[in-house]
Design an enzyme around this catalytic site. Structure first.
Site, short mmCIF file in Angstrom:
data_model
loop_
_atom_site.label_atom_id
_atom_site.label_comp_id
_atom_site.label_asym_id
_atom_site.label_seq_id
_atom_site.Cartn_x
_atom_site.Cartn_y
_atom_site.Cartn_z
CB CYS A 1 -0.91 0.00 1.23
SG CYS A 1 -2.24 1.23 1.17
CB CYS B 1 -4.45 -1.00 7.81
SG CYS B 1 -4.41 -2.22 6.47
CB SER C 1 -10.99 4.50 1.84
OG SER C 1 -11.29 3.13 1.71
NE ARG D 1 -8.36 6.39 4.26
CZ ARG D 1 -8.26 5.09 4.00
NH1 ARG D 1 -8.57 4.21 4.94
NH2 ARG D 1 -7.87 4.67 2.82
CB CYS E 1 -20.93 -11.64 3.70
SG CYS E 1 -19.56 -10.59 4.26
CB CYS F 1 -20.29 -16.03 6.12
SG CYS F 1 -19.39 -16.79 7.48
CG ASP G 1 -10.50 -8.90 3.46
OD1 ASP G 1 -9.31 -9.12 3.20
OD2 ASP G 1 -10.96 -7.76 3.64
CB CYS H 1 -27.61 -8.19 12.84
SG CYS H 1 -27.78 -8.96 14.46
CB CYS I 1 -18.67 -9.96 10.95
SG CYS I 1 -17.18 -10.73 10.25
#
Length: 452
Positions: free
Chosen positions: A23, A30, A130, A142, A281, A287, A303, A353, A357
């Site tokens: 990056c 991150c 972003s 950032r 997802c 998932c 990911d 929901c 996740c």
């Protein structure tokens, strides 16, 4: 006896990490740079062989007739224009007659010059860019490799893309700092007039374990999941703050921007409440259909699970479709549903929901059961707050009312609720608090000011 036909391919969404974790920025939050496989050794980008295998296998595994390609990073633009030109050629080569490819680039945008924007427009890429709301909030986290803020460069990329007819989807990370300024964040993003916004809560684990007694004690004093020892980093948003952020933004959106600005999470929630299914997802019951393909061809379950225990294999020695349907990946996806704590199973909002996740299910329920989503209290706060207005909007929309007419009805309703309410009166939201200590800053403008 007739042989059974093989099951048709099921939809999936693979993210291609074309340059791994490489990056041109060093964002403080991150998760990919600081963890995961971070496959950055070797070539700067996917080799020609890996790229061709990825594209061919993705098309072969797809049910069609539209095949989605999502290019992610790191910063995927570092692969260079020639890399994506070759990707377009390979897609054209392997797509069956009548099929089409859709390409999406998730980027920080800071290296987008005229040539990049012209290519993205000509190749009909969609772009997720972003930008964290205001310049102050964006530049707080950032930064580039030299420690400089990147807001101005990101904003210039948005304008340059728009000049070429590409309206990027703005991706905004909701940090602890951003959650304190919901309307400033939302209004700044709205001013870009891209028509698309995604809010992504930052939740990162810190060192230390969650203490069950601490959670029970704090939960007995409030509905928040905020105070759980050293569970999250300082830049992570806590549950109550995230819930308040969503509620404030929703109120602004539903009364002023309905029909002209798409906020992903709001649209997904309202689709579920209207009888549909969510595309996100993390909102689905299971998932496992969103793996990643790394720069070196390695395939990981997700990911957020790009670590050795979740490596499914690689596309050089196995087919992507086979890895997607492997027993391990199937079990990985089903665990999302099967590991829900009792508090989730009994919750009225579970159909929306589905426990969230799995990566963020590190809080304890009120009964001390593990597996509760860290942002649960905030999500419940938002669902309860937004459901009446969402149901009202859906009812009027299905009856054929325009977005403008619906917003006028909502604004009139709010005017009536706040009529004669003073600072020391009970808040109309029925929280039990005084208006000055609750929703006073969000009260509607006088009716004569509604169009200003």
């Amino acid at each position: 006896m007739e042989r059974e036909s093989p099951a048709p391919p099921q939809p999936f969404a693979v993210m291609a990490k074309s340059v791994g974790a490489r990056c041109n920025m060093a964002c403080t939050y991150c998760y990919y740079r600081q963890g995961g496989s971070c496959a950055t050794q070797g070539p700067q980008a996917m080799t020609a062989d890996v790229l061709e295998r990825f594209i061919r296998q993705t098309i072969e595994a797809s049910p069609g007739p539209t095949v989605d390609f999502v290019w992610h990073g790191g910063e995927p633009a570092l692969a260079g224009l020639d890399f994506y030109r070759r990707a377009m050629e390979l897609q054209a080569q392997y797509l069956p007659t009548g099929w089409t490819a859709r390409n999406n680039l998730q980027t920080n945008g800071i290296c987008f010059d005229e040539a990049w924007c012209a290519f993205l427009a000509e190749s009909r890429f969609t772009v997720g860019l972003s930008i964290d709301g205001t310049q102050e909030l964006h530049d707080l986290h950032r930064k580039d490799g030299d420690g400089n803020g990147t807001y101005r460069r990101a904003a210039e990329a948005v304008r340059r893309l728009q000049h070429y007819g590409v309206q990027p989807d703005l991706l905004c990370c909701v940090t602890a700092a951003a959650a304190k300024e919901p309307l400033a964040v939302y209004r700044t993003l709205r001013a870009f007039e891209t028509g698309w916004i995604q809010f992504i809560p930052i939740v990162r684990r810190a060192e230390g374990r969650i203490d069950a007694d601490t959670v029970r004690r704090e939960n007995s004093r409030s509905n928040s999941q905020c105070l759980v020892g050293g569970a999250i980093t300082d830049d992570s948003v806590c549950a109550e703050a995230y819930g308040a952020f969503l509620c404030a933004v929703f109120d602004e959106w539903v009364c002023h921007d309905l029909g002209r600005l798409h906020v992903q999470f709001f649209a997904e929630v309202m689709r579920v409440w209207a009888g549909g299914t969510a595309d996100l997802c993390w909102m689905a019951p299971t998932c496992g259909r969103a793996p990643i393909v790394e720069q070196d061809g390695s395939v990981y379950a997700c990911d957020h699970y790009a670590t050795p225990p979740y490596r499914l294999g690689d596309i050089q020695s196995a087919h992507l479709g086979t890895l997607l349907d492997s027993p391990f990946q199937t079990r990985f996806g089903e665990d999302k549903r099967n590991a829900l704590p009792a508090q989730c199973l009994a919750c009225q909002w579970r159909p929306v929901c589905n426990g969230g996740c799995p990566k963020d299910r590190f809080a304890l329920s009120k009964d001390g059961e593990p597996g509760l989503h860290y942002l649960c209290a905030g999500l419940r706060q938002f669902f309860s707050h937004s459901h009446p207005a969402a149901a009202f909007v859906t009812q009027l929309a299905q009856a054929g009312h325009s977005a403008a007419a619906i917003m006028a009805r909502l604004q009139a309703h709010l005017q009536a609720l706040w009529k004669d309410v003073g600072r020391n009166d009970a808040c109309p939201c029925k929280s039990g608090r005084k208006a000055k200590n609750c929703c006073w800053s969000k009260r509607p403008a006088p009716s004569s000011d509604l169009t200003k």
